[in-house]
Design an enzyme around this catalytic site. Structure first.
Site: not given
Ligand code: ASP
Length: 330
Positions: A60-61, A27, A14, A166, A93-94, A287
């Site tokens: 980053s997915q 986006y 992002t 995250k 961030t993913d 457990e």
């Molecule tokens: N889908 C984005 C990624 O991980 C989300 C982000 O960067 O915040 O590339």
């Protein structure tokens, strides 16, 4: 006096994303190059001497093992050079926490490696990318960052790759270190450290990618009420080498899933018990009698990070006792 030399490696996310509107959520990640992104860091020329390289430009997915190997090789090469003092990786961030943790285990240098990104695309009102990148460079350029392993810098906080996760799908303050807290903060263009990671990382890690071009396959099974062993059985049938069970509470397992995991173990598949709860450790022999089933407890590693440690562990041994030791020391 010459400034520290910091290399920025761009991978997308992002932070490099653009949208049609300044205020709506639609986006596309990974649109701008890292050389474009560093144009929006006024004053950075007083902090570090920057160079940049584009490794990939993706959301980053889509991050995975192939890019991790490429990134790790390039980082090890760069950090071996006398004219590079630290590295910043711009990343979505993913899966940022997973890339950070993987690199924490395979980078062979005590020089700083920092991942940063953004929750708002570059075209959004109040885009957080430039401030995060600036803070990331501050951390990578600081001598006090040496020997702290791979770090994530977001929202003025410095996180340890091992603990960071995250938490929120959309909040700017999405990253947190739920078990042990942040390593430090960035204020006024300097970093203020409060603690250091205690577990083995980077120069103390025995994991090495030399001679390896892929990782063993490890899947994650997410627990829920009314369990069945179908998903576990499917992974065993697909010849996965390991399974991480993101269990209930302290890594608890529905009895039907337990029977699937017991069979998996008898067939040689390694089993790690972790938790779908985001905070706290999955402790040994609570457990579930781990010794009896030859399961490994993930401790304070979440399921996605336990998966990576098991993958790397399986490149060195198939012995569950040795793997269990790794979960106690990394
Ligand atoms: N889908 C984005 C990624 O991980 C989300 C982000 O960067 O915040 O590339």
């Amino acid at each position: 006096m010459s400034l520290p030399k910091v290399m920025i490696l761009g991978t997308g996310g992002t932070v490099a994303g653009t949208g049609v509107s300044s205020h709506e959520t639609s986006y596309t990640s990974g649109q701008l190059t890292v050389s474009k992104l560093i144009e929006s860091l006024p004053g950075i020329e007083t902090v570090a001497d920057l160079q940049c390289e584009q490794v990939v430009n993706i959301g980053s997915q889509d991050m995975g093992e192939e890019i991790w190997f490429k990134l790790a090789a390039r980082i090890n090469e760069l950090l071996a050079q006398d004219d590079i003092d630290g590295i910043v990786i711009t990343h979505g961030t993913d899966t940022m926490e997973e890339t950070a943790w993987f690199l924490n285990l395979v980078v062979k240098s005590s020089k700083p490696v920092v991942l940063t990104g953004a929750m708002r695309p570059a075209t959004a009102l109040g885009a957080d990318g430039p401030a995060n990148m600036f803070a990331g460079v501050v951390v990578a350029a600081d001598k006090a960052s040496h020997g702290r392993g791979v770090m994530v810098v977001m929202n003025d906080k410095v996180h340890d790759a091992r603990d960071v996760t995250k938490l929120s799908t959309t909040a700017v303050d999405t990253f947190c270190s739920p078990n042990f807290g942040v390593l430090g903060h960035v204020h006024n263009g300097t970093v203020d450290y409060q603690r250091s990671p205690q577990r083995k990382h980077t120069t103390f890690s025995k994991f090495d990618l030399k001679g390896i071009d892929h990782l063993p396959r490890v899947g994650i099974v997410y627990a829920h009420a009314s369990g069945s062993s179908d998903v576990v059985d499917a992974l065993v049938d697909a010849e996965f080498d390991g399974i991480v069970h993101a269990g209930l509470g302290n890594g608890n397992i529905h009895h039907e899933v337990l029977s699937g995991l017991t069979d998996a173990r008898l067939k040689g598949v390694q089993v790690v018990r972790s938790s779908r709860a985001q905070v706290g450790a999955t402790t040994e022999d609570a457990e579930v009698d781990d010794d009896r089933y030859e399961f490994i407890a993930s401790g304070s590693l979440n399921a996605q990070k336990a998966r990576i440690l098991l993958q790397l562990g399986l490149t060195r041994t198939q012995d569950y006792r040795e793997l269990r030791e790794m979960f106690r020391s990394y």
